[in-house]
Design an enzyme around this catalytic site. Sequence first.
Site, mmCIF file in Angstrom:
data_model
loop_
_atom_site.group_PDB
_atom_site.id
_atom_site.type_symbol
_atom_site.label_atom_id
_atom_site.label_comp_id
_atom_site.label_asym_id
_atom_site.label_seq_id
_atom_site.Cartn_x
_atom_site.Cartn_y
_atom_site.Cartn_z
ATOM 1 N N GLY A 207 0.817 -1.211 0.000
ATOM 2 C CA GLY A 207 0.000 0.000 0.000
ATOM 3 C C GLY A 207 0.846 1.255 0.000
ATOM 4 N N GLU A 208 0.579 2.136 0.951
ATOM 5 C CA GLU A 208 1.295 3.421 0.972
ATOM 6 C C GLU A 208 2.783 3.272 1.264
ATOM 7 O OE1 GLU A 208 0.415 6.067 4.225
ATOM 8 O OE2 GLU A 208 -0.198 4.412 5.502
ATOM 9 N N GLY A 210 4.753 1.160 -0.438
ATOM 10 C CA GLY A 210 5.468 0.723 -1.632
ATOM 11 C C GLY A 210 5.377 -0.764 -1.899
ATOM 12 N N ASP A 239 -4.345 -4.209 -8.759
ATOM 13 C CA ASP A 239 -4.573 -4.650 -10.141
ATOM 14 C C ASP A 239 -3.884 -3.710 -11.126
ATOM 15 O OD1 ASP A 239 -6.444 -6.474 -8.975
ATOM 16 O OD2 ASP A 239 -7.845 -4.810 -8.885
#
Length: 308
Positions: A207-208, A210, A239
């Site tokens: 996620g945030e 990386g 996706d």
Amino acid sequence: MSDNSVLIVGSVALDTVETPHGKVERALGGAAVYSSVAASFFTPVRVVGVVGEDFPKEHLDFLASRKIDTKGIQTIPGGKTFHWAGSYEGDMNQANTKLTELNVFQSFSPELPQDYRTSKYVFLANIDPELQLKVLDQVPDAKLVACDTMNFWISSKKDSLLEVLKRVDIVFINDAEVRQLTGIVNITRAASEIHKLGPKYVVVKKGEHGAVMYCGESICFAAASYPLTEVADPTGAGDSFAGGFMGYLASTGEVSDMNIRNAVIYGSTLASYNVQDFSLGMFKRLTKDQINQRYNEFRQIVHFEPMA
Ligand code: AMP
């Protein structure tokens, strides 16, 4: 002539999504949709999936207006399209699934159009692993196969998923799913276990924070995530990452350790753009120039050299 198309199978969906920034109802979504559109910025795409009669024609027209061959999407008369409803809170790193209605996917058995069967690059996007296997059986010439999955399938179809993992080169998986699949909390150890199940590359999406690519027991590449100041809707980030990654690799035709690093950065670039708007909103207005600009910013972010 070389065939640089990517074949993608996965959910084609109508999504109902709520985030702190707004809500959309029955908007275009699905793993195959996000990944196909992301890949189509780089290379032609062949998509395999199924929808019901309720699926708006404008969505199929949008896909076809890109470099996406949609004849592998079946429409079931009287059927209802796959519907997912979810919400995000706080740091928005994890979706809370409220509803998964498989509908037409429940009785779907993919029969690939003849010209899809020679595909060299295959992405098994998130869907029932039994369907992923059926597609894999129909692409004997595949040179590079990647897959994605999610908690829903890890808990309901683990045996089939393990069969898929035996047959893929790359798996895209988020940190929570890595732990769920292996029962191991430490991501490095867990990724190494997944590597033993089949895939040469284990790409863990955080996620945030990386994405980290593991090859065997060690990290072979790590990418920061793009520092966005606002995330509207994280749906489809994974996706879009996978689609950008596979589309870029297929377009170059070069599957080397070095070029796979570029693919991670293009994947991160597409994921970061996608989350700036709901549904496919951002991808509808995104240009290749913007993609290249952000790819170059990523190069700056991760570049360093030893002092002379
Ligand atoms: P992600 O990249 O993980 O955010 O994927 C979001 C997309 O996954 C949404 O557009 C959903 O339609 C789709 N999705 C949600 N649950 C499932 C599932 N069980 N199988 C396949 N696709 C799903």
